[in-house]
Design an enzyme around this catalytic site. Structure first.
Site, PDB file in Angstrom:
ATOM      1  CG  ASP A  41      -8.305  -0.832  -5.727  1.00  0.00           C
ATOM      2  OD1 ASP A  41      -7.594  -0.900  -6.742  1.00  0.00           O
ATOM      3  OD2 ASP A  41      -9.395  -0.218  -5.690  1.00  0.00           O
ATOM      4  N   GLY A  75     -11.217  -4.000  -6.479  1.00  0.00           N
ATOM      5  CA  GLY A  75     -11.053  -2.823  -5.634  1.00  0.00           C
ATOM      6  C   GLY A  75     -11.409  -3.133  -4.210  1.00  0.00           C
ATOM      7  CB  SER A  76     -14.364  -2.140  -2.252  1.00  0.00           C
ATOM      8  OG  SER A  76     -14.277  -0.893  -2.919  1.00  0.00           O
ATOM      9  N   GLY A 101     -16.851   0.230  -6.025  1.00  0.00           N
ATOM     10  CA  GLY A 101     -17.233   0.365  -4.619  1.00  0.00           C
ATOM     11  C   GLY A 101     -18.622  -0.144  -4.299  1.00  0.00           C
ATOM     12  NE  ARG A 127     -24.111 -10.184 -21.311  1.00  0.00           N
ATOM     13  CZ  ARG A 127     -23.632 -11.374 -21.678  1.00  0.00           C
ATOM     14  NH1 ARG A 127     -23.055 -11.526 -22.867  1.00  0.00           N
ATOM     15  NH2 ARG A 127     -23.725 -12.412 -20.879  1.00  0.00           N
ATOM     16  N   GLY A 152     -16.873  -3.633  -9.339  1.00  0.00           N
ATOM     17  CA  GLY A 152     -17.966  -4.424  -8.783  1.00  0.00           C
ATOM     18  C   GLY A 152     -17.647  -5.884  -8.549  1.00  0.00           C
ATOM     19  CE  LYS A 197      -8.486   3.419  -8.555  1.00  0.00           C
ATOM     20  NZ  LYS A 197      -8.739   2.699  -9.812  1.00  0.00           N
TER      21      LYS A 197
END
Lengths: 198, 300
Positions: free
Chosen positions: B30, B241-242, B159, B171, B220, B87
């Protein structure tokens, strides 16, 4: 016969699948190996560099300490084939996009390359292409594909052109294609490559 | 021999899935401006996701999260040579049309933005541009693929810098795929009915024992070990992402995560890669986020 597919990033499993299919159709007894470690380079008889992101794969050739080992094997006659990003990496010179991305090329062929010469993903296309000496009407899949050019005085042969753009080059036992023969069921290019080993 | 342009095929399923295949083994990052995009490219990212804010900031800001300003997307398209993704909101097919016209290489129909359609996701088969979508379970994955998605990713919980939901989703999908192996034709038909997709698609997944499209992890990932964990669990690559631009040293973290995806099965190298990276992004416990604020609950 042991054929390696450079396995650091990109369409690795597609080349493995196509090689296995080609070997089986040719009745060849051989192994296909995903190459990620330096000592594997010694044990293979030929190598394919797949499509992916050339700037990423180039960095990883150094991280994995594969660069010099591949160059030395190919200079001593090991056949190698590059498709899309792989064809960028086999070249000796790159355009501004290659320079800007600081991709170090393998410089194994007398070709120069323009990255993304056909445009972005929306300009990606499929067509039927004649490949001299290998296949008529080959189902060619171009994805953000590069364009090749021969360096002056080279003995490399142009074997595929899309209108005015060079998209396939053969130089000795080195093959370079802008498109992706690993994404279809047509094995004629892989067959031609493996015939160099027989 | 001149090849007529009218004989070319654009936007086919093969081209869309082929594009996704080229991302395998890579990290998609990102980025919110040209400088961050350059850091991502220099670190060896295979693609960037152009955003106005990273998910941690979207979560912080609250309100309605929409497609990025085209000015932002253009800035990033002009600044790098690797593919650029962006996005759109779930079901917002006009945002998708706009992104396609801007020339982005892949659209992420994403739960990180506020959903626009309470009934339907975008009919992705109508577009030339390929789509990636998030999933929590096999049913969501197969419905998105049936709608034309060329690539899947776990939703995770974007995030948060907390890997637990991405692991849960990976899983859950894999467990359901393993379950399919034991089923006979009648039971597979029941599964197709339950998932709301054609039997052929369920049969294909049962036979292949994996999703029939490239499958990344997302939501995550904050450390090289997180990325390697998802790779060892069978992901084809990762979205971060973050995790990069909310860490203490983004260029180092970016490069470390790229390397960790390559050396995912080599703990000694992972130790070296992870050594002295500075602080990862601050994390959030999922239990501290009310269910109504969990992004993964968006979409169905």
């Amino acid at each position: 016969m042991r054929v390696g597919v450079l396995g650091v990033q990109g369409a690795v499993s597609e080349h493995v699948r196509t090689l296995i299919k080609t070997m089986s159709e040719m009745g060849l007894d051989g192994d296909v190996e995903v190459v990620r470690k330096g000592d594997q380079i010694k044990k293979i008889d030929a190598l394919i560099i797949p499509g992916g992101e050339s700037s990423t794969i180039s960095r990883l050739l150094d991280t994995f300490e594969l660069r010099e080992k591949i160059i030395s094997r190919v200079k001593n006659g090991m056949p190698i084939m590059g498709t899309c990003a792989g064809s960028v990496l086999l070249s000796s010179q790159g355009d501004e996009a290659v320079e800007r991305s600081e991709s170090k090329l393998l410089e194994l062929m007398d070709t120069s390359v323009i990255r993304n010469a056909f445009g972005r993903q929306r300009e990606s296309f499929e067509c039927l292409l004649d490949i001299h000496g290998i296949a008529d009407s080959f189902h060619a899949v171009f994805i953000r594909a590069p364009e090749l050019a021969l360096l002056p005085g080279s003995d490399a042969k142009v074997i595929a052109e899309f209108n005015d753009k060079i998209v396939g080059v053969e130089q000795g036992d080195i093959l370079s294609f802008s498109f992706h023969p690993e994404l279809t069921d047509d094995v004629r290019i892989h067959r031609y490559f493996l015939e160099k080993l027989i | 021999m001149e090849i007529e342009i009218s004989k070319l095929r654009f936007g086919s399923e093969l081209l869309k899935k082929g594009f996704a295949s080229m991302q395998k083994g890579g990290v998609i990052m990102d980025v919110t401006n040209a400088d961050e995009a350059a850091i991502a490219e220099d670190a060896g990212a295979v693609a960037v996701m152009a955003l106005e804010r990273v998910p941690a900031d979207i979560r912080e800001a609250g309100g309605v999260a929409r497609m990025a300003d085209p000015k932002k997307v253009r800035e990033i398209l002009d600044s790098v040579d690797i593919p650029v993704m962006a996005k759109c909101r779930i079901g917002h097919f006009v945002e998708a049309q706009v992104l396609e016209s801007l020339g982005v290489d892949m659209v992420d129909e994403s739960e990180v933005l506020t959903p626009a359609d309470p009934f339907y996701h975008v009919d992705k088969s109508l577009f030339d541009v390929p789509f990636v979508c998030g999933c929590r379970n096999l049913g969501e994955a197969l419905r998105r693929i049936d709608e034309g998605a060329a690539m899947m990713r776990t939703k995770g919980e974007a995030g948060t810098g907390n890997i637990v939901e991405a692991v849960r989703h990976q899983r859950t999908v894999q467990g359901a795929i393993h379950e399919l192996r034991k089923k006979d034709k009648h039971e597979l038909r029941d599964a197709a009915k339950l998932y709301g997709v054609p039997l052929e698609l369920v049969q294909e997944v049962a036979d292949m024992q994996r999703l029939p499209v490239v499958n990344f992890a997302a939501g995550g990932i904050a450390t090289p070990a997180d990325a390697a964990l998802m790779m060892q669990m069978g992901s084809d690559g990762v979205f971060v992402g973050s995790g990069i631009f909310k860490s203490e040293n983004p260029p180092m973290m970016a490069e470390a995560i790229v390397k960790s995806v390559m050396h995912y099965d080599d703990p000694e190298t992972l130790a070296d890669i992870s050594d002295g990276l500075g602080d990862a992004m601050p994390g959030k416990n999922i239990d501290d986020i009310p269910e109504s604020e969990r992004l993964q609950e968006r979409g169905w």
